[in-house]
Design a protein around this motif. Structure first.
Motif, short mmCIF file in Angstrom:
data_model
loop_
_atom_site.label_atom_id
_atom_site.label_comp_id
_atom_site.label_asym_id
_atom_site.label_seq_id
_atom_site.Cartn_x
_atom_site.Cartn_y
_atom_site.Cartn_z
N ILE A 202 33.71 -38.13 29.60
CA ILE A 202 32.26 -38.01 29.84
C ILE A 202 31.73 -39.14 30.72
O ILE A 202 32.38 -40.17 30.90
N ASP A 203 30.53 -38.92 31.27
CA ASP A 203 29.94 -39.91 32.18
C ASP A 203 28.85 -40.72 31.52
O ASP A 203 28.51 -41.81 31.97
N VAL A 204 28.26 -40.18 30.46
CA VAL A 204 27.25 -40.92 29.71
C VAL A 204 27.50 -40.68 28.22
O VAL A 204 27.66 -39.54 27.79
N ILE A 205 27.54 -41.76 27.47
CA ILE A 205 27.70 -41.66 26.01
C ILE A 205 26.31 -41.48 25.43
O ILE A 205 25.43 -42.31 25.63
N GLN A 206 26.11 -40.38 24.71
CA GLN A 206 24.82 -40.22 24.02
C GLN A 206 24.95 -40.73 22.60
O GLN A 206 25.92 -40.41 21.90
N ILE A 207 23.98 -41.54 22.19
CA ILE A 207 23.91 -41.92 20.77
C ILE A 207 22.69 -41.21 20.21
O ILE A 207 21.57 -41.38 20.70
N GLY A 208 22.92 -40.36 19.25
CA GLY A 208 21.87 -39.47 18.76
C GLY A 208 20.91 -40.16 17.81
O GLY A 208 21.15 -41.27 17.32
N VAL A 228 24.96 -45.46 28.64
CA VAL A 228 24.65 -44.96 27.29
C VAL A 228 23.23 -44.39 27.29
O VAL A 228 22.32 -45.02 27.82
N LEU A 229 23.08 -43.19 26.73
CA LEU A 229 21.74 -42.65 26.52
C LEU A 229 21.45 -42.79 25.02
O LEU A 229 22.14 -42.18 24.19
N LEU A 230 20.50 -43.63 24.72
CA LEU A 230 20.20 -43.94 23.31
C LEU A 230 18.93 -43.20 22.90
O LEU A 230 17.86 -43.40 23.49
N LYS A 231 19.05 -42.36 21.88
CA LYS A 231 17.88 -41.62 21.43
C LYS A 231 17.18 -42.35 20.29
O LYS A 231 17.81 -43.04 19.51
N LEU A 258 16.89 -45.14 27.62
CA LEU A 258 16.23 -44.87 26.34
C LEU A 258 15.71 -43.44 26.37
O LEU A 258 15.27 -42.96 27.42
N CYS A 259 15.74 -42.78 25.22
CA CYS A 259 15.25 -41.40 25.19
C CYS A 259 14.35 -41.17 23.98
O CYS A 259 14.80 -41.21 22.84
N GLU A 260 13.07 -40.93 24.28
CA GLU A 260 12.11 -40.57 23.24
C GLU A 260 12.33 -39.08 22.91
O GLU A 260 12.35 -38.25 23.81
N ARG A 261 12.52 -38.78 21.62
CA ARG A 261 12.83 -37.39 21.24
C ARG A 261 11.99 -36.91 20.07
O ARG A 261 12.33 -35.95 19.40
N GLY A 262 10.85 -37.59 19.89
CA GLY A 262 9.96 -37.18 18.81
C GLY A 262 10.33 -37.89 17.51
O GLY A 262 11.48 -38.21 17.28
N MET A 291 13.67 -41.72 29.21
CA MET A 291 13.62 -40.27 29.37
C MET A 291 12.92 -39.65 28.16
O MET A 291 12.80 -40.29 27.12
N VAL A 292 12.53 -38.39 28.31
CA VAL A 292 11.91 -37.68 27.18
C VAL A 292 12.67 -36.37 26.95
O VAL A 292 12.88 -35.60 27.89
N ASP A 293 13.11 -36.17 25.73
CA ASP A 293 13.76 -34.92 25.33
C ASP A 293 12.66 -34.00 24.81
O ASP A 293 12.11 -34.22 23.72
#
Ligand code: PEP
Ligand code: MN
Length: 358
Positions: A202-208, A228-231, A258-262, A291-293
Motif C-alpha cells: 500500500i501507499d498510505v497506511i490508514q489508522i482507523g 499515514v492517514l490518521l482518522k 489527519l482525517c475528521e470522520r465525525g 481531510m474529511v471523510d
C-alpha cells in the motif's frame, strides 16, 4: 481617623501578597539558574526524587492551619510552574504543531501533493471484496483523473460475526489494481505487527477511528517511511487527536494526513456528527494536511455532497468517500456507499462548485 480593624488586617494581607509574589519570583529565578547549571552538565531537568524530598521537608515544618494535603497541592503548583519556566515555548511545542513548523506539510502520495492548497479526493469501497469490485471502481476513478484509491482489507467491525475483510489477500488485490491503473492505495492496518508487511502493498497506511489511541500501532506506523492517514477517534477530543499524530511523528515519520470522520454525539439523524470546525482548528494548530471523510461522518448518501462542499469551503485539503459498484450487496456499510452513477454526480457537482481546485 484611625483605620478599622478589618482594614488593618486587609492591609497586612496585601503586604503578604506582595511578599509572597517577591518570594515565588525569587524562587523561580533560582530554579532557572539550576536549569542552566543542569543543562551545562547534560542532566535531565525534572527530578521527582528531589521534588519529594522538598515536599517532605516543607510538611515537616507545617504548623497549620493548612492541612498537609493543601500544602502539597500549593507547592506542587509552584514546582510545576517553575519547571515550565525552564523550557521555552518552542521546546514545549509538539512536533506536529504550527509553533514548531510554520509551513504546511505536504504529503506526497505517488505525486499527489496533499496539503499543496488544492483539493485531493480519496474514493473506493468500504472493504475490498474482490478484484473485479475494486477494479470497477478504480476504472471509474481513472476516467475522472483520480488517483487515490481506498479499500479496507482489515475491517474493524462492531460485531465479531460481521465480515472482517480479506486480510493480505485484500492488500494483494489493491496492489494489483494500483499497478494496473497507476493509482495509489490507502488501506487500514489494525495490527502493529502487520505494518512492515503491509508497506510492500500500500501507499498510505490508514489508522482507523477505533485505533486512534492504539499507541503501539501509532508507534509502529511512525517507525516506517510511508505516509499515514490518521482518522479521528469516535469520541476523541481535538487535543487527543493531535497527540495521536504526535505519537507517529515522534518516531520520525512526519508524513501524516489527519482525517475528521465525525464524532459520536447524542444526535441520531446522522451516523456521527461531522465536527466541521475541527478542520480549521487542526489547520491552525498543526502543519499537517486535513481531510474529511464524508461517508462515515454522515452515514447518509443525501448528505455526502453538501458535507463535502462544506469541508472544502472551510479549508479541508481533501475529501474521502466510499464508492461501491453495487452498494446494495456490499459486505460492509451497504447503506452509505455511492454507486457509480451517484459517484459521477457527486464528483461533477463538486467540480462545478467554484471553490474546488483540483
Ligand atoms: C474506514 O474508513 O474504512 C473506516 C472504518 O472508517 P473509521 O475508522 O473512520 O470508522
Ligand atoms: Mn466503511
Amino acid at each position: 481617623m484611625s483605620k478599622s480593624e478589618l482594614d488593618q488586617l486587609r492591609d497586612r494581607v496585601d503586604e503578604l501578597n506582595l511578599e509572597l509574589l517577591r518570594l515565588i519570583n525569587e524562587r523561580a529565578r533560582l530554579v532557572q539558574e539550576i536549569g542552566r547549571v543542569k543543562e551545562s552538565q547534560g542532566v535531565y531537568r525534572y527530578d521527582p526524587v528531589r521534588e519529594r524530598i522538598m515536599l517532605d521537608k516543607i510538611k515537616e515544618h507545617n504548623d497549620g492551619p493548612f492541612e498537609n494535603s493543601t500544602i502539597d497541592h500549593i507547592f506542587k503548583e509552584i514546582f510545576k510552574a517553575s519547571l515550565n519556566l525552564q523550557k521555552d515555548d518552542h521546546e514545549k511545542a509538539l512536533l506536529v504543531s504550527r509553533k514548531k513548523k510554520k509551513e504546511n506539510t505536504i504529503v506526497n502520495v505517488k505525486g499527489e501533493l496533499i496539503g499543496d492548497g488544492k483539493q485531493h479526493f480519496v474514493f473506493g469501497p468500504c472493504a475490498v471484496e474482490s478484484y473485479e469490485q475494486v477494479a470497477t471502481v478504480a476504472k471509474a476513478m481513472k476516467e475522472k483523473g483520480l488517483k487515490l484509491l481506498r479499500g479496507g482489507a482489515y475491517k474493524p467491525r462492531t460485531s465479531p460475526y460481521d465480515f472482517q475483510g480479506l486480510g493480505v489477500e485484500g492488500l494483494k488485490i489493491l496492489k494489483r489494481v494500483a499497478d494496473e491503473f497507476d493509482m495509489a492505495v490507502i488501506s487500514e492496518i489494525v495490527n502493529p505487527a502487520d505494518i512492515e508487511m503491509a508497506i510492500d502493498y500500500i501507499d498510505v497506511i490508514q489508522i482507523g477511528a477505533r485505533n486512534m489511541q492504539n499507541f503501539e500501532l501509532l508507534k509502529a506506523a511512525g517507525a516506517v517511511n510511508k505516509p499515514v492517514l490518521l482518522k479521528r477517534g469516535l469520541a476523541a477530543t481535538i487535543e487527543e487527536f493531535i497527540n495521536a499524530a504526535e505519537y507517529i511523528m515522534a518516531q520520525g515519520n512526519g508524513q501524516i494526513i489527519l482525517c475528521e470522520r465525525g464524532i459520536r454525539t447524542y444526535e441520531r439523524a446522522t451516523r456521527n456528527t461531522l465536527d466541521i470546525s475541527a478542520v480549521p482548528i487542526l489547520k491552525q494548530e498543526t502543519h499537517l494536511p486535513v481531510m474529511v471523510d464524508v461517508t462515515h461522518s454522515t452515514g447518509r448518501r443525501d448528505l455526502l455532497l453538501p458535507a463535502a462542499k462544506a469541508a472544502i469551503a472551510i479549508g479541508a485539503d481533501g475529501v474521502m468517500a466510499e464508492v461501491h459498484p453495487e452498494p446494495r450487496v456490499a459486505l460492509s456499510d451497504a447503506q452509505q456507499q455511492m454507486n457509480l452513477e451517484q459517484f459521477d454526480h457527486f464528483y461533477n457537482e463538486l467540480l462545478a462548485s467554484n471553490f474546488v481546485r483540483v
